[in-house]
Scaffold this motif. Structure first.
Motif, PDB file in Angstrom:
ATOM      1  N   LEU A  25     -12.277  -1.092  -4.413  1.00 42.04           N
ATOM      2  CA  LEU A  25     -11.123  -0.872  -3.537  1.00 42.04           C
ATOM      3  C   LEU A  25     -11.315   0.391  -2.705  1.00 42.04           C
ATOM      4  O   LEU A  25     -11.003   0.413  -1.502  1.00 42.04           O
ATOM      5  N   ARG A  56     -11.236   0.491   1.342  1.00 43.95           N
ATOM      6  CA  ARG A  56     -10.279   1.314   2.090  1.00 43.95           C
ATOM      7  C   ARG A  56     -10.992   2.327   2.977  1.00 43.95           C
ATOM      8  O   ARG A  56     -10.420   2.785   3.974  1.00 43.95           O
ATOM      9  N   TRP A  82      -3.092  -8.260  -9.402  1.00 44.96           N
ATOM     10  CA  TRP A  82      -2.216  -7.285  -8.749  1.00 44.96           C
ATOM     11  C   TRP A  82      -0.845  -7.230  -9.406  1.00 44.96           C
ATOM     12  O   TRP A  82      -0.211  -6.174  -9.454  1.00 44.96           O
ATOM     13  N   VAL A 127      -3.152   1.092  -7.189  1.00 46.32           N
ATOM     14  CA  VAL A 127      -2.300   1.408  -6.043  1.00 46.32           C
ATOM     15  C   VAL A 127      -0.858   1.536  -6.528  1.00 46.32           C
ATOM     16  O   VAL A 127      -0.377   0.673  -7.254  1.00 46.32           O
ATOM     17  N   GLU A 179       3.062   1.179  -2.332  1.00 47.74           N
ATOM     18  CA  GLU A 179       2.001   1.120  -1.327  1.00 47.74           C
ATOM     19  C   GLU A 179       1.285  -0.224  -1.310  1.00 47.74           C
ATOM     20  O   GLU A 179       0.480  -0.494  -0.419  1.00 47.74           O
ATOM     21  N   ARG A 180       1.558  -1.085  -2.286  1.00 48.04           N
ATOM     22  CA  ARG A 180       0.764  -2.302  -2.439  1.00 48.04           C
ATOM     23  C   ARG A 180       0.867  -3.241  -1.241  1.00 48.04           C
ATOM     24  O   ARG A 180      -0.170  -3.784  -0.806  1.00 48.04           O
ATOM     25  N   VAL A 212      -1.482  -1.944   1.424  1.00 49.28           N
ATOM     26  CA  VAL A 212      -2.883  -2.030   1.005  1.00 49.28           C
ATOM     27  C   VAL A 212      -3.365  -3.478   1.063  1.00 49.28           C
ATOM     28  O   VAL A 212      -4.458  -3.769   1.574  1.00 49.28           O
ATOM     29  N   ALA A 236      -3.950  -4.430   4.641  1.00 51.05           N
ATOM     30  CA  ALA A 236      -5.206  -3.883   5.175  1.00 51.05           C
ATOM     31  C   ALA A 236      -6.406  -4.656   4.642  1.00 51.05           C
ATOM     32  O   ALA A 236      -7.368  -4.926   5.373  1.00 51.05           O
ATOM     33  N   LEU A 237      -6.365  -5.024   3.361  1.00 47.46           N
ATOM     34  CA  LEU A 237      -7.466  -5.791   2.780  1.00 47.46           C
ATOM     35  C   LEU A 237      -7.565  -7.168   3.432  1.00 47.46           C
ATOM     36  O   LEU A 237      -8.666  -7.646   3.735  1.00 47.46           O
TER      37      LEU A 237
END
Length: 540
Positions: free
Chosen positions: A166, A170, A188, A196, A200-201, A204, A207-208
Motif C-alpha cells: 500500500l 500511495r 478492508w 488506513v 481516510e479509507r 484511499v 486513489a487505488l
C-alpha cells in the motif's frame, strides 16, 4: 449494505462466543470435532494467552512457515460458514501444512487480550503473519471459499506485506499484478485501521481504484474490485470517487456479464444499495434502470448452485433491500413485488429442507429468518427460529433474533422474555457480557421503570466481569462500556434510578481497583465508572 447477522459478527449486535462445541457434538449428524477447534483435518493450535502465541510463532520460525490466525466464534453465522465451506476442504487441509494454524476462541481466558493485541474485533477475522509477526495480509471472510484459497496461496508465495504494498502504491510506484490483487482482495472490512484510518479509507480506495485503472499490469478483476469497493465506501457522497458515465457503464456491463458478476459476488451482494446510491445519487430514471440491472444480476446469483446456500440467500436479501429503497427502514410491511416475496418463501423452505450440516445450518437459518423479517414475513421468521432452537449449537443467538422480531413489532414484554432467555442460556465469559449488555439495553429502553431488574442484571454483569481476567479488553470491554453508557443515560432521564446507580457505581469502583494498571484494563474500567459518576451529563 452488509447483512447484519451473517457476513460479519461485530459487537453492535447482541452476540458473543459460546462454548457450544459440546452442543454441536451432541447434535445428530454433527461432525466429530476436537473440543473447540474449527475443523478436524487441520492441526489447529488453540491460543488464549501470550504463551500460546509465543509457542505458535516459535514453531513458525523453526519450520520457516507463516502463521494463519483465525479469530472466530462458535455461535457466529459467518464463522460457521467458514467451517462448512473453507476449513473442511481437502485443499485447505493440504495447504495448511504450509503454515501454522492458530485458533483464538474469544471465550477462553485471556483471549480478548489477544484480540486487542492483534487488533481484531469482528468475527471472523483471518490474518496471515510472517514468523517475525509482521502482518502479511487480512483475508476477506465474505468471499467464497475458492477466492479465499487463492488469496491465501498468494500470501504464502512470499510477497511483500500489504502495508508495504500500500505504501508503494500511495507513493505512485509500480506494482506487480499480484500486488494489485493483494490490495483489491485485502480484508478492508476487518482492517481496524491497521493500514488506513477508517475516515481516510474512502479516499484511499478511490486513489487505488484510479491508479489501478491506469496500471498496465493490473488484472481486470482487481481493477473492478477496487472500483466497486471505492464506490461503496463513497456512497455518502462526501469522500472518495465521484461517479461518472464511464463508471456507470462499466458497472452496467459487469452486471450483464454472469461470469464477471460471479467473480465480484461478495461486493455486489453486500454493497448493492450503497453502489446504486453512489452511482446514481439522485432518484430518477437512471437509478431505476440501474436497480433493475442489479436485481437481474442478484437473481442469477440467488439461483447459482455453485454458491453456498448462505450466499444465495444473501443475494436474495440484497434484492429485498433494493426493493425496500425509498421506504422507511423500520417499515414492518414493506411494499415488495409479489414475485420477490414468493422467492423469499420458496428459497427459505428449500434451504431449511436442504441444509443438514450443523455448521452450515448455523449460518443459513439466521440469514433466512432475517430475510423473512425484511420481507415482512414475520410469522414465517418467528416459526423458523423457534423450530430450530433445539437444533442450534447456540440457541441463544436465535433467541436474540426472536427478541428483535418481537421488539420491532411492538411486543415489548415478549421481546424482554426472549432477551432474558438468551442471556440465561448464553455461555462463556465474553458471550455472557455481550448478551447481558444487550439484555440490559433492552430493559432500559422497554422497561425503564423496572429499576430492580435493571440493577440486578447490571450487578450480575459486574460480578461476572470480576471473575473474568480479560473483561475490560476488546469485545468484552466494549460490552461493558455500552452498559455504562446505557446506565448513565437511564439515570440522567430518571431521577428515581439514582440509588440503584450509586450502588452499581460502588460495585464497579471496587472492581476497577482490583485490575492491573499496566495492561489498560483499569483505565477502561475507571472510564466506565466516570460515566456513572457523571451521569447528569448523559442526558440527550
Amino acid at each position: 449494505m452488509k447483512v447484519a447477522i451473517t457476513r460479519f459478527c461485530r459487537i453492535t449486535r447482541a452476540t458473543g462466543l459460546a462454548l457450544a462445541c459440546a452442543a454441536a457434538l451432541a447434535m445428530p449428524g454433527a461432525p466429530a470435532l476436537a473440543a473447540g477447534l474449527p475443523s478436524t483435518q487441520v492441526a489447529w493450535m488453540p491460543a488464549a494467552a501470550d504463551a500460546d502465541i509465543d509457542r505458535a510463532f516459535a514453531q513458525a520460525r523453526e519450520g520457516r512457515k507463516p502463521v494463519l490466525l483465525y479469530w472466530g466464534a462458535t455461535w457466529c453465522p459467518p464463522c460457521n460458514q467458514l467451517k462448512a465451506t473453507l476449513f473442511n476442504r481437502q485443499d485447505f487441509a493440504a495447504l495448511s501444512r504450509s503454515f501454522v494454524a492458530v485458533h483464538v476462541d474469544g471465550d477462553r481466558p485471556g483471549a480478548q487480550k489477544l484480540g486487542a493485541a492483534f487488533q481484531v474485533r469482528g468475527y471472523p477475522t483471518m490474518i496471515l503473519l510472517q514468523p517475525d509477526r509482521t502482518e502479511i495480509t487480512r483475508l476477506p471472510g465474505e468471499v467464497d471459499a475458492p477466492q479465499v484459497m487463492a488469496m491465501l496461496q498468494a500470501g504464502l508465495a512470499g510477497g511483500r506485506p500489504a502495508a508495504q504494498v500500500l505504501a508503494e502504491a500511495r507513493a505512485g510506484r509500480p506494482l506487480s499484478a499480484g500486488e494489485w490483487r493483494l490490495l483489491a482482495f485485502y480484508g478492508w472490512e476487518i482492517d481496524e485501521s491497521r493500514l488506513v484510518p477508517a475516515a481516510e479509507r474512502p479516499a484511499v480506495l478511490a486513489a487505488l481504484a484510479t491508479a489501478a485503472a491506469r496500471a498496465p499490469n493490473a488484472e481486470d478483476d482487481a481493477r473492478t474490485r477496487l472500483l466497486l469497493k471505492a464506490l461503496a465506501a463513497a456512497a455518502d457522497g462526501k469522500n472518495g470517487l465521484k461517479p461518472d458515465d464511464t463508471m456507470r457503464g462499466r458497472v452496467q456491463r459487469l452486471l450483464a456479464d454472469p461470469a464477471a458478476a460471479r467473480s465480484q459476488m461478495d461486493v455486489l451482494v453486500n454493497a448493492a444499495p450503497a453502489l446504486v446510491k453512489a452511482l446514481t445519487p439522485a432518484d430518477g430514471p437512471a437509478r431505476a434502470e440501474l436497480t433493475v440491472a442489479f436485481d437481474a444480476a442478484l437473481l442469477r446469483l440467488q439461483n447459482d448452485a455453485t454458491l453456498s446456500r448462505s450466499d444465495r440467500m444473501t443475494a436474495l436479501d440484497a434484492r429485498v433491500s433494493l426493493a425496500r429503497s425509498g421506504q422507511p427502514d423500520d417499515a414492518l410491511s414493506p411494499r415488495l413485488p409479489e414475485p420477490l416475496v414468493k422467492d423469499v418463501r420458496e428459497l427459505a423452505t428449500r434451504l431449511d429442507r436442504e441444509t443438514l450440516d450443523p455448521f452450515e445450518r448455523q449460518a443459513v437459518i439466521p440469514t433466512v429468518a432475517y430475510v423473512q423479517s425484511r420481507a415482512g414475513l414475520w410469522a414465517d421468521s418467528d416459526a423458523l427460529l423457534k423450530a430450530n432452537l433445539q437444533r442450534s449449537p447456540a440457541p441463544y443467538y436465535l433467541m436474540s433474533q426472536l427478541g428483535g422480531n418481537a421488539r420491532k413489532q411492538g411486543r415489548s414484554d415478549e421481546a424482554l422474555r426472549w432477551y432474558a432467555q438468551a442471556f440465561e442460556r448464553s455461555e462463556g465469559p465474553a458471550t455472557r457480557l455481550q448478551w447481558g449488555a444487550g439484555y440490559l439495553s433492552a430493559l432500559v429502553d422497554l422497561a425503564p421503570a423496572d429499576a430492580a431488574r435493571i440493577e440486578q442484571v447490571a450487578g450480575q454483569l459486574f460480578t461476572e466481569a470480576a471473575r473474568d481476567s480479560a473483561a475490560f479488553h476488546e469485545r468484552s470491554g466494549r460490552s461493558l462500556q455500552r452498559l455504562g453508557q446505557k446506565l448513565a443515560a437511564w439515570a440522567a432521564d430518571r431521577p428515581a434510578a439514582e440509588p440503584a446507580v450509586q450502588r452499581l457505581q460502588a460495585q464497579l469502583s471496587g472492581l476497577c481497583a482490583s485490575r492491573e494498571a499496566a495492561d489498560g484494563q483499569r483505565a477502561t474500567c475507571e472510564g466506565i465508572a466516570r460515566q456513572l459518576a457523571g451521569r447528569g451529563n448523559a442526558r440527550g
